[in-house]
Write a protein that holds these residues in place. Structure first.
Motif, mmCIF file in Angstrom:
data_model
loop_
_atom_site.group_PDB
_atom_site.id
_atom_site.type_symbol
_atom_site.label_atom_id
_atom_site.label_comp_id
_atom_site.label_asym_id
_atom_site.label_seq_id
_atom_site.Cartn_x
_atom_site.Cartn_y
_atom_site.Cartn_z
ATOM 1 N N ASP A 128 1.057 16.444 0.316
ATOM 2 C CA ASP A 128 -0.148 15.758 -0.154
ATOM 3 C C ASP A 128 -0.254 15.790 -1.671
ATOM 4 N N GLU A 129 0.171 16.898 -2.278
ATOM 5 C CA GLU A 129 0.146 16.967 -3.745
ATOM 6 C C GLU A 129 1.151 15.996 -4.351
ATOM 7 N N VAL A 130 2.315 15.879 -3.731
ATOM 8 C CA VAL A 130 3.328 14.940 -4.212
ATOM 9 C C VAL A 130 2.814 13.503 -4.095
ATOM 10 N N MET A 131 2.219 13.156 -2.959
ATOM 11 C CA MET A 131 1.727 11.796 -2.758
ATOM 12 C C MET A 131 0.569 11.487 -3.697
ATOM 13 N N ALA A 132 -0.276 12.478 -3.977
ATOM 14 C CA ALA A 132 -1.375 12.272 -4.919
ATOM 15 C C ALA A 132 -0.841 11.959 -6.316
ATOM 16 N N ALA A 133 0.241 12.641 -6.699
ATOM 17 C CA ALA A 133 0.847 12.393 -8.009
ATOM 18 C C ALA A 133 1.477 11.010 -8.073
ATOM 19 N N ARG A 168 0.833 -1.199 0.000
ATOM 20 C CA ARG A 168 0.000 0.000 0.000
ATOM 21 C C ARG A 168 0.874 1.258 0.000
ATOM 22 N N LEU A 169 0.291 2.366 -0.424
ATOM 23 C CA LEU A 169 0.989 3.642 -0.414
ATOM 24 C C LEU A 169 0.604 4.385 0.863
ATOM 25 N N TYR A 170 1.604 4.670 1.689
ATOM 26 C CA TYR A 170 1.350 5.299 2.978
ATOM 27 C C TYR A 170 1.401 6.822 2.882
ATOM 28 N N ARG A 171 0.930 7.470 3.918
ATOM 29 C CA ARG A 171 0.907 8.924 3.943
ATOM 30 C C ARG A 171 2.331 9.469 3.918
ATOM 31 N N GLY A 172 2.542 10.554 3.193
ATOM 32 C CA GLY A 172 3.872 11.127 3.069
ATOM 33 C C GLY A 172 4.252 11.999 4.250
ATOM 34 N N LYS A 173 5.516 11.927 4.633
ATOM 35 C CA LYS A 173 6.053 12.812 5.658
ATOM 36 C C LYS A 173 6.573 14.078 4.973
ATOM 37 N N THR A 174 6.595 15.180 5.702
ATOM 38 C CA THR A 174 6.756 16.482 5.065
ATOM 39 C C THR A 174 8.198 16.896 4.756
ATOM 40 N N ASP A 190 5.557 22.024 -9.748
ATOM 41 C CA ASP A 190 6.173 23.330 -9.493
ATOM 42 C C ASP A 190 5.533 23.965 -8.258
ATOM 43 N N PHE A 191 6.345 24.170 -7.225
ATOM 44 C CA PHE A 191 5.839 24.783 -6.003
ATOM 45 C C PHE A 191 6.469 26.155 -5.763
ATOM 46 N N SER A 192 6.874 26.805 -6.840
ATOM 47 C CA SER A 192 7.559 28.093 -6.709
ATOM 48 C C SER A 192 6.684 29.151 -6.037
ATOM 49 N N ALA A 193 5.361 29.025 -6.153
ATOM 50 C CA ALA A 193 4.463 29.999 -5.526
ATOM 51 C C ALA A 193 4.552 29.947 -4.011
ATOM 52 N N LEU A 194 5.038 28.836 -3.471
ATOM 53 C CA LEU A 194 5.157 28.664 -2.025
ATOM 54 C C LEU A 194 6.612 28.722 -1.555
ATOM 55 N N HIS A 195 7.518 29.076 -2.465
ATOM 56 C CA HIS A 195 8.938 29.109 -2.108
ATOM 57 C C HIS A 195 9.173 30.030 -0.914
ATOM 58 N N GLY A 196 9.959 29.550 0.048
ATOM 59 C CA GLY A 196 10.251 30.336 1.232
ATOM 60 C C GLY A 196 9.307 30.078 2.390
ATOM 61 N N GLN A 197 8.314 29.210 2.180
ATOM 62 C CA GLN A 197 7.352 28.911 3.239
ATOM 63 C C GLN A 197 7.618 27.554 3.900
ATOM 64 N N ALA A 198 8.867 27.148 3.914
ATOM 65 C CA ALA A 198 9.208 25.840 4.469
ATOM 66 C C ALA A 198 8.881 25.720 5.952
ATOM 67 N N ARG A 199 8.798 26.846 6.653
ATOM 68 C CA ARG A 199 8.493 26.807 8.088
ATOM 69 C C ARG A 199 7.000 26.679 8.365
ATOM 70 N N SER A 200 6.190 26.827 7.338
ATOM 71 C CA SER A 200 4.743 26.743 7.501
ATOM 72 C C SER A 200 4.284 25.291 7.451
ATOM 73 N N ALA A 201 3.718 24.811 8.535
ATOM 74 C CA ALA A 201 3.232 23.431 8.581
ATOM 75 C C ALA A 201 2.154 23.204 7.528
ATOM 76 N N ARG A 202 1.299 24.229 7.332
ATOM 77 C CA ARG A 202 0.233 24.091 6.344
ATOM 78 C C ARG A 202 0.808 23.957 4.941
ATOM 79 N N ARG A 259 3.826 22.906 4.089
ATOM 80 C CA ARG A 259 4.517 21.608 3.962
ATOM 81 C C ARG A 259 3.520 20.484 3.759
ATOM 82 N N ARG A 260 2.412 20.531 4.491
ATOM 83 C CA ARG A 260 1.404 19.480 4.345
ATOM 84 C C ARG A 260 0.755 19.527 2.961
ATOM 85 N N GLN A 261 0.488 20.733 2.475
ATOM 86 C CA GLN A 261 -0.125 20.888 1.162
ATOM 87 C C GLN A 261 0.769 20.321 0.070
#
Length: 222
Positions: A197-202, A126-132, A178-190, A192-194
């Motif tokens: 989740d997009e990576v795991m969906a792909a 099975r494919l498990y939930r991704g860690k951030t 491409d996550f350039s729109a969120l570049h620099g937000q690595a400290r944001s838990a939201r 990172r989770r977003q």
């Protein structure tokens, strides 16, 4: 010299013996920092991806693989250097931030780095939930993420087996995210989770695995 031998001998030999089905090579950028985020079915995954990718891909590997003695030690050292593995001290490989810092150096140098967001191998397919961690890397380094799906690698080297078997595998490289729109937000838990989740969906779209919807935790030692 080692990398030349790998390119000219090991890759063609592996392809001839295992005849892997490889899809989407055009999706892997040929230059610049990039993360390849894959599902994880077997120890052999970190060998299969570098041998099928169109450019060198670095993975983390225990430092012991580089320091062994005798013929076995030399062969191990040569092999892991050939596939661009990054040595990490024993114990440190389980410390997330230390591992991420080593990966970040690879990306900042303009190279490709492979990571398994699930954290450890899936023993039930099975494919498990991704860690951030994958999101932290992407948002800190400002690089794209290429989702990767492996199928059949668990048949080559099943858990507990020391000798690889002849099995055909499939490797699918998806379109870069491409996550350039969120570049620099690595400290944001939201954020990172977003991203995670997009990576795991792909990855799920490429692999078609059943979803576990929980984290894949390492079993406790007896």
């Amino acid at each position: 010299m080692i990398k030349i031998v790998t390119k000219l001998l090991l890759k063609p030999l592996a392809r001839a013996v295992y005849r892997p089905v490889v899809e989407g090579l055009e999706n892997v950028p040929r230059k610049g920092g990039v993360i390849l985020a894959s599902n994880h079915l077997s120890f052999i995954d970190s060998v299969v991806i570098p041998l099928t990718a169109p450019r060198p891909i670095s993975f983390l590997a225990k430092a012991e693989y580089f320091t062994g003695q005798g013929l076995k030690g030399r062969l191990s050292r040569s092999f892991f250097k050939a596939i661009d593995a990054v040595p990490v001290q024993r114990g440190e490989i389980h410390l997330a931030q230390a591992a991420l810092n080593a990966a970040l150096e690879v990306l900042e140098d303009g190279h490709a780095f492979g990571i398994y967001p699930e954290g450890t191998r899936s023993l039930d397919g099975r494919l498990y939930r991704g860690k951030t961690g994958v999101a932290w890397l992407a948002l800190t380094a400002g690089v794209p993420v290429v989702p990767v799906a492996l199928a059949g690698t668990e048949e080559i080297l099943p858990v507990g087996s020391r000798r690889p078997r002849l099995r055909r595998v499939t490797v699918r490289f998806g379109e870069p995210l491409d996550f350039s729109a969120l570049h620099g937000q690595a400290r944001s838990a939201r954020a990172r989770r977003q991203v995670t989740d997009e990576v795991m969906a792909a990855i799920h779209e490429l692999s078609g695995q059943d979803l576990a919807e929980v984290y894949n935790e390492r079993p406790l030692a007896a």
